[in-house]
Motif scaffolding. Structure first.
Motif, PDB file in Angstrom:
ATOM      1  N   VAL A 194      -1.136   0.988 -13.845  1.00 42.61           N
ATOM      2  CA  VAL A 194       0.256   0.436 -13.693  1.00 42.61           C
ATOM      3  C   VAL A 194       0.910   0.158 -15.038  1.00 42.61           C
ATOM      4  O   VAL A 194       2.159   0.498 -15.396  1.00 42.61           O
ATOM      5  CB  VAL A 194       0.148  -0.865 -12.971  1.00 42.61           C
ATOM      6  CG1 VAL A 194       1.358  -1.725 -13.048  1.00 42.61           C
ATOM      7  CG2 VAL A 194      -0.426  -0.729 -11.475  1.00 42.61           C
ATOM      8  N   SER A 206      -0.109  -0.091  -5.845  1.00 44.48           N
ATOM      9  CA  SER A 206       0.606  -1.309  -6.487  1.00 44.48           C
ATOM     10  C   SER A 206       1.432  -2.039  -5.974  1.00 44.48           C
ATOM     11  O   SER A 206       1.468  -3.436  -5.781  1.00 44.48           O
ATOM     12  CB  SER A 206       1.065  -0.859  -7.875  1.00 44.48           C
ATOM     13  OG  SER A 206       2.180   0.023  -7.782  1.00 44.48           O
ATOM     14  N   ASN A 254       0.451   4.410  -7.226  1.00 47.30           N
ATOM     15  CA  ASN A 254       1.670   3.868  -7.134  1.00 47.30           C
ATOM     16  C   ASN A 254       1.955   2.924  -5.775  1.00 47.30           C
ATOM     17  O   ASN A 254       2.214   1.695  -5.644  1.00 47.30           O
ATOM     18  CB  ASN A 254       2.656   4.807  -6.939  1.00 47.30           C
ATOM     19  CG  ASN A 254       4.326   4.259  -7.476  1.00 47.30           C
ATOM     20  OD1 ASN A 254       4.377   3.485  -8.255  1.00 47.30           O
ATOM     21  ND2 ASN A 254       5.198   4.661  -6.750  1.00 47.30           N
TER      22      ASN A 254
END
Lengths: 152, 152
Positions: free
Chosen positions: A21, B49, B46
């Motif tokens: 991230v 997250s 992604n």
DNA sequence: CTGTTATAGTTGCATATACAACTAAGCTCT
DNA sequence: AGAGCTTAGTTGTATATGCAACTATAACAG
């Protein structure tokens, strides 16, 4: 009860420590700095890096380019196609249809000349975003990866 | 003559020092580590997250999500669409068509539970790629950016 | 020399990303 | 209340990325 507490704390570390991230965040921000600096020239950093590589290498094979830049062959293929269309690159080899060797064109060299200044600006902005130490560490890691690759 | 020498040396530094090229390289490698670890679950880092963020926030507005994850609204929009389709997220707000609030679903929580282990593996691999120091510096920089943002 | 295999490069598909244009819905000001 | 403004979210377009399937060609083995 125990289990759900564990889960929560693990999810918290996914939020607070995930390396991917973080590097993705920095990647977006930094790519942005360069791409917006380059936008007046209708090119992005990625293609510039290809052009720089080819400029310095003189005449490169496809495979060498992918290996050195660690770029997937399909990404390279499509980028090269676009860059040929814009007249920055050409295929040098005539003999073999396969094993294309790439070469920069005068227009490509001209482009490199024109973007140097904005690249320097962008580099400076990126440096101040990451800090001296961060930039140093980052470059060391990346250069280490390349060196390891070359040795192979 | 002088000028062309300058150009060459500048192009060399574009090749040898460009921060963006380096962070993009690390980004690709690290994203790869996580995405391939996650691939058995049909999800990428992604989206994980996003899910983690929403899990911890309970119920988040769209804008908060974009601001905190520093994600472009169109990227967020399309990701959320895909994640709704897969049943990991839902829109909590009924009243206003606008100002959608997002919420994780049981299926989403289940997914988070399942991926924890592979996330830990990936995290470890990424750590060994960047090294202790590199990881530390990276996290400090990213966390600094987030903190600055929160204070705003 | 021909059939098989290995390799180079292309193309299809999916996600991620950014910007810009658009739509729609709430807000404000008169 | 109605006109214009602001903001939220969507959609179009382009690049970047990775994987997998495909094609074409070169190399090799018999």
């Amino acid at each position: 009860m125990k289990k759900s507490v564990d889960r929560l704390s693990l999810i918290k570390s996914m939020s607070q420590q995930c390396i991917a991230v973080r590097i993705r965040l920095l990647n977006r921000m930094i790519t942005n700095i360069y791409d917006s600096a380059l936008s007046p020239f209708g090119v992005k950093l990625n293609q510039i890096s290809i052009l720089v590589f080819i400029y310095l290498a003189g005449e490169v094979g496809y495979d060498a380019l992918c290996r050195r830049l660690k770029m997937e062959k399909s990404t390279a293929s499509r980028n090269i196609e676009r860059m040929k269309k814009k007249g920055w690159l050409k295929i040098a080899t005539v003999k073999a249809e396969r094993k294309k060797a790439l070469k920069i064109t005068p227009a490509g060299e001209e482009l490199l000349g024109k973007v140097q200044e904005v690249w320097e600006d962008a580099q400076e902005k990126a440096l101040s975003l990451l800090g001296e130490e961060g930039t140093d560490v980052l470059c060391k890691i990346a250069n280490g990866i390349w060196k390891k690759d070359k040795a192979r």
